[in-house]
Design an enzyme around this catalytic site. Sequence first.
Site, PDB file in Angstrom:
ATOM      1  CD  GLU A  50      -2.879  -1.204   0.285  1.00 17.20           C
ATOM      2  OE1 GLU A  50      -3.036  -0.231  -0.468  1.00 17.20           O
ATOM      3  OE2 GLU A  50      -3.520  -2.261   0.146  1.00 17.20           O
ATOM      4  CG  ASN A  54      -0.605   5.411  -0.780  1.00 18.08           C
ATOM      5  OD1 ASN A  54      -1.484   5.094  -1.565  1.00 18.08           O
ATOM      6  ND2 ASN A  54      -0.797   5.515   0.525  1.00 18.08           N
ATOM      7  NE  ARG A 108      -5.217   3.246  -6.446  1.00 20.02           N
ATOM      8  CZ  ARG A 108      -4.514   2.140  -6.406  1.00 20.02           C
ATOM      9  NH1 ARG A 108      -4.381   1.409  -7.485  1.00 20.02           N
ATOM     10  NH2 ARG A 108      -3.963   1.745  -5.293  1.00 20.02           N
TER      11      ARG A 108
END
Lengths: 158, 111
Positions: A50, A54, A108
């Site tokens: 994650e 990002n 997303r």
Amino acid sequence: MKDIFENEMKLEFISKSSNEAFARVTVAAFVAQLDPTIEELADIKTAVSEAVTNCIIHGYENKQGIVKIVGHLKENEVILEISDNGKGIENVDIAKEPLYTTKPNLERSGMGFTIMESFMDTLDVESIVGLGTKITMSKRIKPKIENEENEFQMITKD
Amino acid sequence: MESKFYEEDKLLVFKITDEIDDCSVQKIRRRADYEMERYMPKRVVFDFDSVTFMDSAGIGMIIGRYKFANIIGAKLEVSKLTQSVKKIFEMSGILKLIPVAHDIEQDARVF
């Protein structure tokens, strides 16, 4: 006297999404020294994935840049710093809210920070607009020393 | 990813065999949408049995396919969720929207 177990590593790679798997597998191999359970390791891999996603999608917006990971192991705790020199986050509190995403058109889910928060013990986000973002997260791995000793005894007896 | 279409049942099954992250969902998405459009199924099942890793990219991917299935008039289900996949789906709440199929083996001899 027993020494405190400590270790550190640094990892840098360019912001390509194909490096996400490389990053989480490398971190997992490093963390394996603490003898985590499969579930603990899966949690850490997901959180790393994650964070790196990002950096690539939001920090650099798919332009080229460098993603840095610094990993520390201290006794039975993993501390990971994942940073980019991308565009930064204007409002970290809003960004951390579940389902909040600035890129819904890219499918997303807006669950990145929520997953990092719940899969790790602590999460800290530092961000300066225009300079980049650094997240620091940590997780304590439950020690399993007793079992190891038992195993060792069994082997030596045989 | 492997896929199989059962003509009689109008059932399209996708068995995901890759790790699911931001990188791999692009391929999965393209292929799933292409095959849904081509076969026009009534029921679409995503099988997660062989998924060794999934992050939040999987949530976005499934929601996207759910919407696409709705457009073509199909029902989307997920099946054989592994422990870690289930954990992430439950966290996102999408299992309230998307049913978990238990009986695809009975309905069709899958793979």
